[in-house]
Design a protein around this motif. Structure first.
Motif, PDB file in Angstrom:
ATOM      1  N   LYS A   9      10.808  37.158 -20.548  1.00  0.00           N
ATOM      2  CA  LYS A   9      11.383  36.799 -19.256  1.00  0.00           C
ATOM      3  C   LYS A   9      11.621  35.305 -19.098  1.00  0.00           C
ATOM      4  N   TYR A  10      10.718  34.470 -19.662  1.00  0.00           N
ATOM      5  CA  TYR A  10      10.750  33.058 -19.318  1.00  0.00           C
ATOM      6  C   TYR A  10      11.109  32.100 -20.448  1.00  0.00           C
ATOM      7  N   ARG A  11      11.031  32.512 -21.694  1.00  0.00           N
ATOM      8  CA  ARG A  11      11.391  31.604 -22.772  1.00  0.00           C
ATOM      9  C   ARG A  11      12.887  31.305 -22.734  1.00  0.00           C
ATOM     10  N   THR A  12      13.238  30.088 -23.107  1.00  0.00           N
ATOM     11  CA  THR A  12      14.650  29.709 -23.172  1.00  0.00           C
ATOM     12  C   THR A  12      15.370  30.577 -24.195  1.00  0.00           C
ATOM     13  N   ARG A  13      16.491  31.136 -23.789  1.00  0.00           N
ATOM     14  CA  ARG A  13      17.287  31.961 -24.694  1.00  0.00           C
ATOM     15  C   ARG A  13      18.420  31.135 -25.286  1.00  0.00           C
ATOM     16  N   PRO A  14      18.759  31.367 -26.536  1.00  0.00           N
ATOM     17  CA  PRO A  14      19.969  30.723 -27.047  1.00  0.00           C
ATOM     18  C   PRO A  14      21.169  31.271 -26.296  1.00  0.00           C
ATOM     19  N   GLY A  15      22.020  30.411 -25.819  1.00  0.00           N
ATOM     20  CA  GLY A  15      23.185  30.859 -25.066  1.00  0.00           C
ATOM     21  C   GLY A  15      24.222  31.515 -25.954  1.00  0.00           C
ATOM     22  N   ASP A  16      25.274  32.029 -25.339  1.00  0.00           N
ATOM     23  CA  ASP A  16      26.341  32.697 -26.089  1.00  0.00           C
ATOM     24  C   ASP A  16      26.958  31.815 -27.170  1.00  0.00           C
ATOM     25  N   PRO A  17      27.176  30.504 -26.918  1.00  0.00           N
ATOM     26  CA  PRO A  17      27.765  29.682 -27.990  1.00  0.00           C
ATOM     27  C   PRO A  17      26.893  29.636 -29.248  1.00  0.00           C
ATOM     28  N   ALA A  18      25.572  29.565 -29.083  1.00  0.00           N
ATOM     29  CA  ALA A  18      24.683  29.531 -30.256  1.00  0.00           C
ATOM     30  C   ALA A  18      24.708  30.861 -30.996  1.00  0.00           C
ATOM     31  N   ILE A  19      24.705  31.970 -30.251  1.00  0.00           N
ATOM     32  CA  ILE A  19      24.756  33.290 -30.886  1.00  0.00           C
ATOM     33  C   ILE A  19      26.097  33.478 -31.599  1.00  0.00           C
ATOM     34  N   THR A  55      14.706  37.921 -28.647  1.00  0.00           N
ATOM     35  CA  THR A  55      15.478  36.868 -27.980  1.00  0.00           C
ATOM     36  C   THR A  55      16.788  36.570 -28.704  1.00  0.00           C
ATOM     37  N   ILE A  56      16.736  36.543 -30.029  1.00  0.00           N
ATOM     38  CA  ILE A  56      17.939  36.352 -30.846  1.00  0.00           C
ATOM     39  C   ILE A  56      18.476  37.699 -31.325  1.00  0.00           C
ATOM     40  N   ALA A  57      17.580  38.569 -31.748  1.00  0.00           N
ATOM     41  CA  ALA A  57      18.001  39.831 -32.375  1.00  0.00           C
ATOM     42  C   ALA A  57      18.909  40.652 -31.489  1.00  0.00           C
ATOM     43  N   ILE A  58      18.597  40.746 -30.211  1.00  0.00           N
ATOM     44  CA  ILE A  58      19.366  41.639 -29.329  1.00  0.00           C
ATOM     45  C   ILE A  58      20.810  41.150 -29.148  1.00  0.00           C
ATOM     46  N   PRO A  59      21.038  39.909 -28.724  1.00  0.00           N
ATOM     47  CA  PRO A  59      22.443  39.492 -28.585  1.00  0.00           C
ATOM     48  C   PRO A  59      23.172  39.408 -29.924  1.00  0.00           C
TER      49      PRO A  59
END
Length: 256
Positions: A14-24, A46-50
């Motif tokens: 819920k709270y960790r910073t997620r890599p945004g769409d540009p990083a993914i 956090t990364i795997a799903i997007p």
């Protein structure tokens, strides 16, 4: 490192910073849409799903079953993620993969041993990617207060014996002397606003102040953090300019 993140999985998700769409998107373009990607130390995805929406399959590997369970819950509708309970010592037991991505997990590993093994397992075009803060990250605006609270509860920062904090050797330097020595990096900035609950939740996502480590002092920790944070900033609102770095590492081209 048994129960290292005990009870932290929902706070992490819920709270960790997620890599945004540009990083993914950067990762997806680097790996290619038909690739199988190993997310080593995936946490709750956090990364795997997007990323799974942009590649053929993601092997989401983590030693913490709570993290995997949270990932499965969040990705209930995703069909091309395999959640696997394993760690970096079991690379040869995993299904084949084309590339590897790691978020904030690389520092827990025997980094040189992992890279040497990946050199044997990855195909010639295989890429190792690290996603996280820059080499000199900015201190979060609430950190002086939360560090003081962690000190009070005796749960302040610790790190793996092979980490940059312990050895003085940054990931960049380890990669530069590894088989994957050709480095490229990109930075993506995002302004974020954190409320009081988010700042406290973030503390509970860390290994050193995870709920399992606090035990029956969890409620007292949350209350003391709330009291001191509001004393320092009565608005209960903090702004943060976060920078996500995508560092990709390849093998040097072979001489003809």
């Amino acid at each position: 490192m048994e129960d290292l993140f005990g009870g932290a999985a929902p706070y992490y998700a819920k709270y960790r910073t997620r890599p945004g769409d540009p990083a993914i998107e950067h990762l997806a373009m680097t790996f290619g849409g038909d690739s199988v990607v190993l997310d080593l130390g995936c946490g709750p995805g956090t990364i795997a799903i997007p990323l799974s929406r942009r590649v053929r399959e993601v092997l989401a590997v983590d030693p913490d079953e709570e993290m995997l369970a949270e990932g499965r819950r969040l990705a209930a509708r995703e069909r091309n993620i395999r959640w696997i309970n394993a760690d970096s010592t079991a690379l040869r037991e995993l299904p084949a993969f084309d590339h590897v991505v790691m978020g904030r997990s690389f520092h827990w590993m025997d980094r040189r041993a992992v890279l040497a093994e990946l050199d044997e397992l990855l195909p010639p075009h295989g890429v190792v990617a690290l996603v996280g803060p820059t080499r000199e990250p900015r201190e979060e605006p609430w950190e002086p207060v939360t560090r003081r609270v962690r000190d009070q509860f005796g749960v302040n920062t610790f790190s793996a014996s092979s980490s940059f904090q312990a050895t003085g050797e940054h990931h960049d330097d380890v990669l530069a002397t590894s088989p994957f020595s050709v480095l490229d990096r990109a930075h993506y900035e995002e302004r974020q606003v954190y409320g009081l609950d988010a700042v406290i939740g973030l503390q509970l996502s860390y290994s050193y102040s995870a709920p399992a480590r606090l035990g029956d002092r969890l409620a007292a920790f949350k209350e003391e953090a709330r009291r001191q944070l509001l004393a320092a900033n009565p608005s209960g609102r903090w702004e943060l300019e976060s920078i996500t770095e995508v560092l990709t590492a390849r093998r040097p081209p072979r001489s003809p």
